[in-house]
Write a protein that holds these residues in place. Structure first.
Motif, mmCIF file in Angstrom:
data_model
loop_
_atom_site.group_PDB
_atom_site.id
_atom_site.type_symbol
_atom_site.label_atom_id
_atom_site.label_comp_id
_atom_site.label_asym_id
_atom_site.label_seq_id
_atom_site.Cartn_x
_atom_site.Cartn_y
_atom_site.Cartn_z
ATOM 1 N N PHE A 142 18.007 -20.187 -138.656
ATOM 2 C CA PHE A 142 16.969 -20.300 -137.629
ATOM 3 C C PHE A 142 16.043 -19.098 -137.698
ATOM 4 O O PHE A 142 16.476 -17.964 -137.505
ATOM 5 C CB PHE A 142 17.638 -20.388 -136.244
ATOM 6 C CG PHE A 142 16.695 -20.860 -135.186
ATOM 7 C CD1 PHE A 142 16.585 -22.207 -134.886
ATOM 8 C CD2 PHE A 142 15.896 -19.962 -134.491
ATOM 9 C CE1 PHE A 142 15.701 -22.652 -133.929
ATOM 10 C CE2 PHE A 142 15.011 -20.401 -133.532
ATOM 11 C CZ PHE A 142 14.913 -21.750 -133.245
ATOM 12 N N ILE A 143 14.757 -19.343 -137.999
ATOM 13 C CA ILE A 143 13.793 -18.246 -138.092
ATOM 14 C C ILE A 143 13.342 -17.878 -136.688
ATOM 15 O O ILE A 143 12.836 -18.732 -135.946
ATOM 16 C CB ILE A 143 12.562 -18.671 -138.919
ATOM 17 C CG1 ILE A 143 12.986 -19.176 -140.294
ATOM 18 C CG2 ILE A 143 11.543 -17.545 -139.021
ATOM 19 C CD1 ILE A 143 13.494 -18.127 -141.232
ATOM 20 N N ALA A 144 13.522 -16.630 -136.331
ATOM 21 C CA ALA A 144 13.133 -16.188 -134.987
ATOM 22 C C ALA A 144 12.495 -14.803 -135.103
ATOM 23 O O ALA A 144 13.194 -13.800 -135.085
ATOM 24 C CB ALA A 144 14.353 -16.148 -134.081
ATOM 25 N N GLY A 176 12.264 -27.534 -132.590
ATOM 26 C CA GLY A 176 13.525 -27.024 -133.131
ATOM 27 C C GLY A 176 14.700 -27.250 -132.187
ATOM 28 O O GLY A 176 15.715 -26.554 -132.277
ATOM 29 N N LYS A 177 14.589 -28.259 -131.312
ATOM 30 C CA LYS A 177 15.657 -28.467 -130.316
ATOM 31 C C LYS A 177 16.984 -28.821 -130.991
ATOM 32 O O LYS A 177 18.039 -28.294 -130.631
ATOM 33 C CB LYS A 177 15.245 -29.580 -129.321
ATOM 34 C CG LYS A 177 14.004 -29.212 -128.506
ATOM 35 C CD LYS A 177 13.689 -30.233 -127.445
ATOM 36 C CE LYS A 177 13.214 -31.548 -128.000
ATOM 37 N NZ LYS A 177 11.957 -31.466 -128.766
ATOM 38 N N GLU A 178 16.917 -29.699 -131.998
ATOM 39 C CA GLU A 178 18.171 -30.101 -132.655
ATOM 40 C C GLU A 178 18.772 -28.919 -133.415
ATOM 41 O O GLU A 178 19.992 -28.717 -133.420
ATOM 42 C CB GLU A 178 17.924 -31.283 -133.598
ATOM 43 C CG GLU A 178 19.208 -31.702 -134.294
ATOM 44 C CD GLU A 178 19.165 -33.088 -134.901
ATOM 45 O OE1 GLU A 178 18.127 -33.760 -134.797
ATOM 46 O OE2 GLU A 178 20.189 -33.492 -135.483
ATOM 47 N N LEU A 179 17.906 -28.126 -134.035
ATOM 48 C CA LEU A 179 18.396 -26.962 -134.775
ATOM 49 C C LEU A 179 19.073 -25.967 -133.819
ATOM 50 O O LEU A 179 20.120 -25.395 -134.127
ATOM 51 C CB LEU A 179 17.229 -26.300 -135.502
ATOM 52 C CG LEU A 179 17.597 -25.299 -136.577
ATOM 53 C CD1 LEU A 179 18.394 -25.952 -137.689
ATOM 54 C CD2 LEU A 179 16.351 -24.645 -137.166
ATOM 55 N N VAL A 180 18.476 -25.791 -132.633
ATOM 56 C CA VAL A 180 19.088 -24.893 -131.637
ATOM 57 C C VAL A 180 20.439 -25.464 -131.203
ATOM 58 O O VAL A 180 21.430 -24.732 -131.086
ATOM 59 C CB VAL A 180 18.151 -24.696 -130.428
ATOM 60 C CG1 VAL A 180 18.874 -24.020 -129.279
ATOM 61 C CG2 VAL A 180 16.935 -23.870 -130.837
ATOM 62 N N LEU A 363 4.509 -27.981 -139.435
ATOM 63 C CA LEU A 363 4.362 -26.858 -140.375
ATOM 64 C C LEU A 363 5.229 -27.091 -141.614
ATOM 65 O O LEU A 363 4.796 -26.898 -142.748
ATOM 66 C CB LEU A 363 4.750 -25.557 -139.667
ATOM 67 C CG LEU A 363 4.798 -24.300 -140.532
ATOM 68 C CD1 LEU A 363 3.427 -23.969 -141.105
ATOM 69 C CD2 LEU A 363 5.285 -23.105 -139.718
ATOM 70 N N LYS A 364 6.443 -27.562 -141.388
ATOM 71 C CA LYS A 364 7.363 -27.803 -142.509
ATOM 72 C C LYS A 364 6.775 -28.864 -143.451
ATOM 73 O O LYS A 364 6.800 -28.712 -144.671
ATOM 74 C CB LYS A 364 8.714 -28.264 -141.942
ATOM 75 C CG LYS A 364 9.807 -28.342 -142.959
ATOM 76 C CD LYS A 364 11.141 -28.611 -142.291
ATOM 77 C CE LYS A 364 12.255 -28.708 -143.320
ATOM 78 N NZ LYS A 364 13.552 -28.927 -142.727
ATOM 79 N N ASN A 365 6.224 -29.929 -142.850
ATOM 80 C CA ASN A 365 5.642 -30.991 -143.672
ATOM 81 C C ASN A 365 4.453 -30.489 -144.477
ATOM 82 O O ASN A 365 4.276 -30.838 -145.648
ATOM 83 C CB ASN A 365 5.199 -32.174 -142.791
ATOM 84 C CG ASN A 365 6.394 -32.867 -142.158
ATOM 85 O OD1 ASN A 365 7.523 -32.683 -142.607
ATOM 86 N ND2 ASN A 365 6.164 -33.635 -141.110
#
Ligand SMILES: Nc1ncnc2c1ncn2[C@@H]1O[C@H](COP(=O)(O)OP(=O)(O)OP(=O)(O)O)[C@@H](O)[C@H]1O
Length: 459
Positions: A142-144, A176-180, A363-365
């Motif tokens: 996770f980039i923070a 990023g809810k799922e990643l969190v 952004l990822k896309n």
């Protein structure tokens, strides 16, 4: 190096010596005539296996066994016993002893028992190592970078420590809810259990309840055999309910009962089911508004959101844009075997000034497309399909007014130039601050700050 250490605890010197002699080449052996010094030695260095006589002076073998398990649960202990002590052996096995050998000792038999016990220690160590490797490979990265998201992640790390407190994550789509949610899972005591995701929006409403809670054979037409529910699959782990606002009122009632009591019924079932799992839910809908319209239960909202986590949109945390972009560049560079080394400065400006309504996913896309199509080695705005920000003013031909004979007030001139361009950019961008910031080559945050200052007349 002999890999395994064995402590032999027996009051008969002959027994201690014969075991030490027989095993000296294969294992590191320490011998003790009674339990007390052995327990003290274990505090300093834990062996892999203990051979423990039952009839000891002072603390007897059974008391020593209890003490060992209290201090070092999981340690392998093989009891040494005289034939007539067989009742005591049964008690020892019930307390958790791994095996037992009977005196007079047959060295071949003892060797086989020790080999088995140590093989189970080796397998346990191997499972632990593999588990560790698996977790390291799967823990989400996770980039923070921005202060605001670092605060969110510090909070998340704290709330992850409980195994079952429900957590509600709110944020726009793609933030990023799922990643969190998966980060919480892997930082929690449930990390060895499964992480099961249910997207409440993609399962048809009339199937959601049976998919979540499972059903009994013949519960409805088409329910040939019974089926386990997703809740059951998440036992001992984490159940992630994405788009929780899409749950029907009926499913909401069932979920509430499950959250409050850890109980539920299979659809068509009469037997009460119980299990423990942590429920993390997420939504980008306005649950308050849904509650007012009677579409979402208020009591469920409070229960789901015992702890609430809010993830800000990407536009509100511009400091994350370039670190995320670089992270995805490396990821897709590896995936597509392309050696992309970075972004041109025009591409960095374009990334910073773009209006990221689709947040991190957008952004990822954009980076995926850029890495795939670029000739490289640096990504340009064109590779990313983004508009280049305007050139800096110095390179434009501007008609600057000459300095009057009695001089000019540079500060107020600069202020009116800034005011003029901020207003013009807002007009060109139809009032969209983020796009206006891009037109002036500023990031959203700086633009908002300067505009506020100009509007308040304080510069
Ligand atoms: N801080 C981050 N660091 C690395 N990757 C991220 C970060 N935030 C989001 N991502 C990535 O962006 C993509 C979208 O994130 P995710 O699916 O978690 O968003 P979401 O908020 O759950 O979206 P939705 O509301 O559509 O369900 C994923 O591929 C995720 O891995």
């Amino acid at each position: 190096m002999r890999p395994f250490a064995i402590h032999v605890i027996d009051d008969e010197e002959l027994v201690r010596d014969s075991i030490a002699t027989a095993f000296a080449d294969a294992y590191r052996i320490e011998t003790f005539p009674s339990a007390e010094p052995a327990l003290a030695a274990m505090q300093a260095s834990l062996p892999d296996l203990v051979l423990l006589d039952i009839g000891l002076p002072g603390m007897d073998g059974l008391q020593a066994l209890e003490e060992i398990y209290q201090r070092h649960p999981g340690l392998r202990v093989v009891m040494i016993t005289a034939f007539e002590e067989i009742d005591t052996v049964v008690r020892a096995m019930k307390l958790g002893a791994y095996d037992y050998v009977v005196k007079p000792l047959q060295m071949a038999g003892l060797e086989a028992t020790v080999r088995n016990a140590l093989e189970s220690v080796r397998l346990q160590q191997e499972v632990r190592t593999l588990q560790q490797q698996f977790l390291q490979a799967h823990i989400p990265y996770f980039i923070a970078q921005s202060d605001v998201i670092q605060d969110v992640m510090t909070f998340v790390g704290r709330v992850a420590q409980s195994p079952d407190t429900p957590i509600l994550i709110q944020g726009d789509t793609g933030t990023g809810k799922e990643l969190v949610a998966s980060t919480i899972h892997y930082q929690s005591p449930n990390f060895r259990g499964p992480f099961v995701t249910v997207n409440c929006a993609t399962i048809p409403r009339d199937l959601l309840e049976s998919e979540m809670f499972g059903y009994e054979k013949g519960a409805f037409s088409g329910a040939g055999a019974g089926k386990r529910g997703l809740v059951e699959m998440a036992a001992g782990g984490t159940l992630f309910l994405d788009e929780v606002g899409d749950l029907s009122l009926q499913a909401q009632a069932k979920l509430l009962r499950f959250l409050e009591q850890g109980e539920y019924y299979h659809v068509g079932g009469v037997r009460l089911q119980t299990l423990q799992t942590r429920v993390i839910s997420a939504t980008n809908q306005d649950l308050d508004a849904m509650i007012k319209k009677g579409e979402f239960r208020k009591d469920l909202y409070f229960r789901l959101g015992v702890v609430e986590v809010k993830i800000p949109s990407l536009n509100a945390r511009p400091d994350d844009i370039l670190p995320l972009a670089r992270h995805f560049m490396v990821e897709f560079g590896g995936k597509f075997a392309k050696s992309i080394t970075g972004f041109s400065s025009a591409a960095e400006k374009a990334l910073l000034s773009h209006d990221w309504t689709g947040n991190v996913r957008e952004l990822k896309n954009v980076i995926e497309r850029g890495v795939l199509t670029a000739a490289g080695p640096t990504l340009t705005p064109a590779d990313l399909g983004l508009e280049a920000s305007p050139e800096p003013l110095e390179s434009c031909t501007l008609g600057f007014p000459p300095i009057p004979p009695d001089g000019l007030d540079l500060t107020s001139l600069t202020r009116s130039v800034e005011k003029h361009y901020i207003e013009a950019a807002m007009k060109m961008a139809d009032g969209n601050e983020s796009r206006a910031a891009g037109l002036l080559g500023l990031n959203h945050h700086t633009f908002r700050y300067r505009r506020k200052k100009i509007l308040s007349g304080d510069s």
